[in-house]
Design a protein around this motif. Structure first.
Motif, PDB file in Angstrom:
ATOM      1  N   UNK A  62     -10.893  30.332  25.626  1.00 35.00           N
ATOM      2  CA  UNK A  62     -10.719  31.854  26.531  1.00 35.00           C
ATOM      3  C   UNK A  62     -11.359  31.680  27.830  1.00 35.00           C
ATOM      4  N   UNK A  63     -12.594  30.786  27.797  1.00 35.24           N
ATOM      5  CA  UNK A  63     -13.081  30.748  29.255  1.00 35.24           C
ATOM      6  C   UNK A  63     -12.128  29.989  30.016  1.00 35.24           C
ATOM      7  N   UNK A  64     -11.888  28.710  29.375  1.00 32.51           N
ATOM      8  CA  UNK A  64     -10.938  27.720  30.176  1.00 32.51           C
ATOM      9  C   UNK A  64      -9.690  28.451  30.795  1.00 32.51           C
ATOM     10  N   UNK A  65      -9.041  29.642  30.049  1.00 29.85           N
ATOM     11  CA  UNK A  65      -7.771  30.016  30.214  1.00 29.85           C
ATOM     12  C   UNK A  65      -7.950  31.277  31.249  1.00 29.85           C
ATOM     13  N   UNK A  66      -9.342  31.618  31.667  1.00 32.74           N
ATOM     14  CA  UNK A  66      -9.748  32.568  32.486  1.00 32.74           C
ATOM     15  C   UNK A  66      -9.617  33.848  31.843  1.00 32.74           C
ATOM     16  N   UNK A  67      -9.467  33.960  30.588  1.00 33.09           N
ATOM     17  CA  UNK A  67      -9.167  35.413  29.807  1.00 33.09           C
ATOM     18  C   UNK A  67     -10.626  36.034  29.778  1.00 33.09           C
ATOM     19  N   UNK A  77     -20.060  23.934  19.582  1.00 33.63           N
ATOM     20  CA  UNK A  77     -18.536  24.183  19.887  1.00 33.63           C
ATOM     21  C   UNK A  77     -18.407  23.938  21.325  1.00 33.63           C
ATOM     22  N   UNK A  78     -19.111  24.101  22.442  1.00 35.15           N
ATOM     23  CA  UNK A  78     -18.706  23.863  23.610  1.00 35.15           C
ATOM     24  C   UNK A  78     -18.644  22.488  23.763  1.00 35.15           C
ATOM     25  N   UNK A  79     -19.502  21.648  23.526  1.00 37.80           N
ATOM     26  CA  UNK A  79     -19.704  20.076  23.541  1.00 37.80           C
ATOM     27  C   UNK A  79     -18.439  19.395  22.804  1.00 37.80           C
ATOM     28  N   UNK A  80     -17.971  20.096  21.692  1.00 37.04           N
ATOM     29  CA  UNK A  80     -17.025  19.306  21.044  1.00 37.04           C
ATOM     30  C   UNK A  80     -15.728  19.718  21.909  1.00 37.04           C
ATOM     31  N   UNK A  81     -15.248  20.929  22.152  1.00 36.72           N
ATOM     32  CA  UNK A  81     -14.100  21.088  22.802  1.00 36.72           C
ATOM     33  C   UNK A  81     -14.003  20.481  24.323  1.00 36.72           C
ATOM     34  N   UNK A  82     -15.372  20.453  24.735  1.00 41.44           N
ATOM     35  CA  UNK A  82     -15.278  19.638  26.020  1.00 41.44           C
ATOM     36  C   UNK A  82     -14.996  18.156  25.916  1.00 41.44           C
ATOM     37  N   UNK A  83     -15.592  17.634  24.595  1.00 44.32           N
ATOM     38  CA  UNK A  83     -15.460  16.359  24.585  1.00 44.32           C
ATOM     39  C   UNK A  83     -13.878  15.906  24.161  1.00 44.32           C
ATOM     40  N   UNK A  84     -13.490  16.800  23.416  1.00 44.92           N
ATOM     41  CA  UNK A  84     -11.914  16.911  23.240  1.00 44.92           C
ATOM     42  C   UNK A  84     -11.142  16.764  24.359  1.00 44.92           C
ATOM     43  N   UNK A  85     -11.390  17.788  25.107  1.00 43.72           N
ATOM     44  CA  UNK A  85     -10.676  17.809  26.524  1.00 43.72           C
ATOM     45  C   UNK A  85     -10.668  16.559  27.285  1.00 43.72           C
ATOM     46  N   UNK A  86     -11.963  15.797  27.422  1.00 43.41           N
ATOM     47  CA  UNK A  86     -12.087  14.611  28.112  1.00 43.41           C
ATOM     48  C   UNK A  86     -11.395  13.637  27.634  1.00 43.41           C
ATOM     49  N   UNK A  90      -7.959  15.888  30.270  1.00 41.47           N
ATOM     50  CA  UNK A  90      -8.390  17.145  30.796  1.00 41.47           C
ATOM     51  C   UNK A  90      -9.626  17.407  31.719  1.00 41.47           C
ATOM     52  N   UNK A  91      -9.526  17.945  32.756  1.00 41.61           N
ATOM     53  CA  UNK A  91     -10.755  18.435  33.502  1.00 41.61           C
ATOM     54  C   UNK A  91     -11.915  19.339  32.920  1.00 41.61           C
ATOM     55  N   UNK A  92     -13.083  19.283  33.106  1.00 45.45           N
ATOM     56  CA  UNK A  92     -14.102  20.173  32.533  1.00 45.45           C
ATOM     57  C   UNK A  92     -13.598  21.537  32.916  1.00 45.45           C
ATOM     58  N   UNK A  93     -13.744  22.651  32.058  1.00 47.76           N
ATOM     59  CA  UNK A  93     -13.159  23.932  32.465  1.00 47.76           C
ATOM     60  C   UNK A  93     -14.307  25.004  32.135  1.00 47.76           C
ATOM     61  N   UNK A  94     -15.411  24.712  31.305  1.00 52.17           N
ATOM     62  CA  UNK A  94     -16.506  25.594  31.263  1.00 52.17           C
ATOM     63  C   UNK A  94     -17.878  24.756  31.343  1.00 52.17           C
ATOM     64  N   UNK A  95     -19.147  25.567  31.206  1.00 55.06           N
ATOM     65  CA  UNK A  95     -20.142  24.739  31.204  1.00 55.06           C
ATOM     66  C   UNK A  95     -21.055  25.774  30.621  1.00 55.06           C
ATOM     67  N   UNK A  96     -22.294  24.981  30.192  1.00 50.07           N
ATOM     68  CA  UNK A  96     -23.269  25.812  29.476  1.00 50.07           C
ATOM     69  C   UNK A  96     -24.300  26.164  30.671  1.00 50.07           C
ATOM     70  N   UNK A 132     -16.374  18.352  13.519  1.00 48.84           N
ATOM     71  CA  UNK A 132     -16.744  17.782  15.081  1.00 48.84           C
ATOM     72  C   UNK A 132     -16.087  16.438  15.420  1.00 48.84           C
ATOM     73  N   UNK A 133     -14.813  16.079  15.457  1.00 50.65           N
ATOM     74  CA  UNK A 133     -14.285  14.904  15.633  1.00 50.65           C
ATOM     75  C   UNK A 133     -14.503  14.291  16.858  1.00 50.65           C
ATOM     76  N   UNK A 134     -14.527  14.921  18.006  1.00 49.69           N
ATOM     77  CA  UNK A 134     -14.598  14.298  19.318  1.00 49.69           C
ATOM     78  C   UNK A 134     -15.811  13.967  19.480  1.00 49.69           C
ATOM     79  N   UNK A 135     -16.885  14.719  19.308  1.00 48.48           N
ATOM     80  CA  UNK A 135     -18.411  14.380  19.428  1.00 48.48           C
ATOM     81  C   UNK A 135     -18.462  13.192  18.575  1.00 48.48           C
ATOM     82  N   UNK A 136     -18.226  13.239  17.153  1.00 50.88           N
ATOM     83  CA  UNK A 136     -18.630  11.875  16.328  1.00 50.88           C
ATOM     84  C   UNK A 136     -17.980  10.848  16.916  1.00 50.88           C
TER      85      UNK A 136
END
Ligand code: PRP
Ligand code: ZN
Ligand code: MG
Length: 226
Positions: A62-67, A77-86, A90-96, A132-136
């Motif tokens: 929702x943050x990545x899409x600007x919603x 959750x943030x790291x998993x989806x960030x790692x999956x994008x990378x 895909x470029x980073x779209x959100x940050x902690x 958490x497949x991408x982090x793993x």
């Protein structure tokens, strides 16, 4: 580019561990809402800051899409989806933006109680169940371990008993879930807690001032709490 907006939208978990503390934290920052009947969208009253109640897994997207402009979500959750994008380029779209001092847990490898753990070399050729497949996968690759990642969306802890995996990689908080399933933690992949997540680039409309103000209030509140 996303259209200009003059109200801020914050996504928080609807049900689950982070739901109540997230809401209390925002209330402590001076926010209040008029309750909508379905309660998925809460209209901000004290400030033009609305709440969206969603599944935690949906918050990074929702943050990545600007919603949504901000979200309160586990770092896991943030790291998993960030790692999956990378992993798919895909470029980073959100940050902690801030750690929030609640929702502490660890993402850990856990093996059946009877295993004698000698180290990561032991994982070669093994099947690891996880949400958490991408982090793993990144963690295994960094250690040159060739193991099979079995993705499960829930009830990961039962996989070894069902024979669908040899061990698991899952969140551990009190440790009760592992103990109840005759598993023991052996390696930590990530120390997690609830974070305030935001976009990589601040929107250049009325929301920028609201975001800055909310961050200032949050810093005051979180500091007082610990
Ligand atoms: C996590 C994790 C374990 C449990 C561990 O699940 O998947 O099931 O918490 O906590 P414990 O160490 O205190 O027993 P969560 O409650 O976040 O729900 P989910 O599995 O449905 O995502
Ligand atoms: Zn979830
Ligand atoms: Mg669980």
């Amino acid at each position: 580019n996303a259209p200009a907006r003059d109200r801020l939208r914050i996504a928080i978990q609807k049900n689950g561990r982070l739901a109540e503390p997230a809401r209390s934290l925002l209330t402590a920052c001076g926010l209040s809402w008029r309750q909508s009947r379905d309660k998925l969208f809460c209209y901000g009253e004290s400030l033009p800051v609305d709440l969206l109640l969603v599944r935690d897994d949906d918050i990074p997207g929702l943050i990545a899409d600007g919603v949504c402009d901000f979200g309160i979500v586990g770092r896991n959750e943030l790291d998993e989806q960030g790692a999956a994008r990378r992993r798919i380029g895909l470029p980073d779209a959100y940050q902690a933006l801030r750690g929030l001092n609640f929702g502490q847990c660890r993402l850990m490898l856990a093996v059946p109680d009877e295993w004698e753990w000698t180290g990561v070399e032991q994982l070669a050729g093994k099947r690891i169940a996880t949400s958490y497949p991408a982090i793993l996968a990144d963690w295994l690759a960094a250690r040159g371990v060739d193991a099979q990642v079995v993705e499960l969306s829930g009830s990961v802890e039962i996989a070894p008993r069902l024979g669908t995996a040899d061990l698991i990689c899952d969140l551990v908080s009190s440790g009760a879930t592992l103990a109840a399933n005759q598993l023991k933690p052996v390696e930590t992949l990530l120390e997690s807690e609830a974070v305030l997540a935001g976009p990589v680039k601040t929107p250049d409309d009325a929301r920028a001032g609201l975001m800055a103000m909310l961050l200032r209030r949050l810093d005051g509140v979180v500091k007082v709490q610990d």
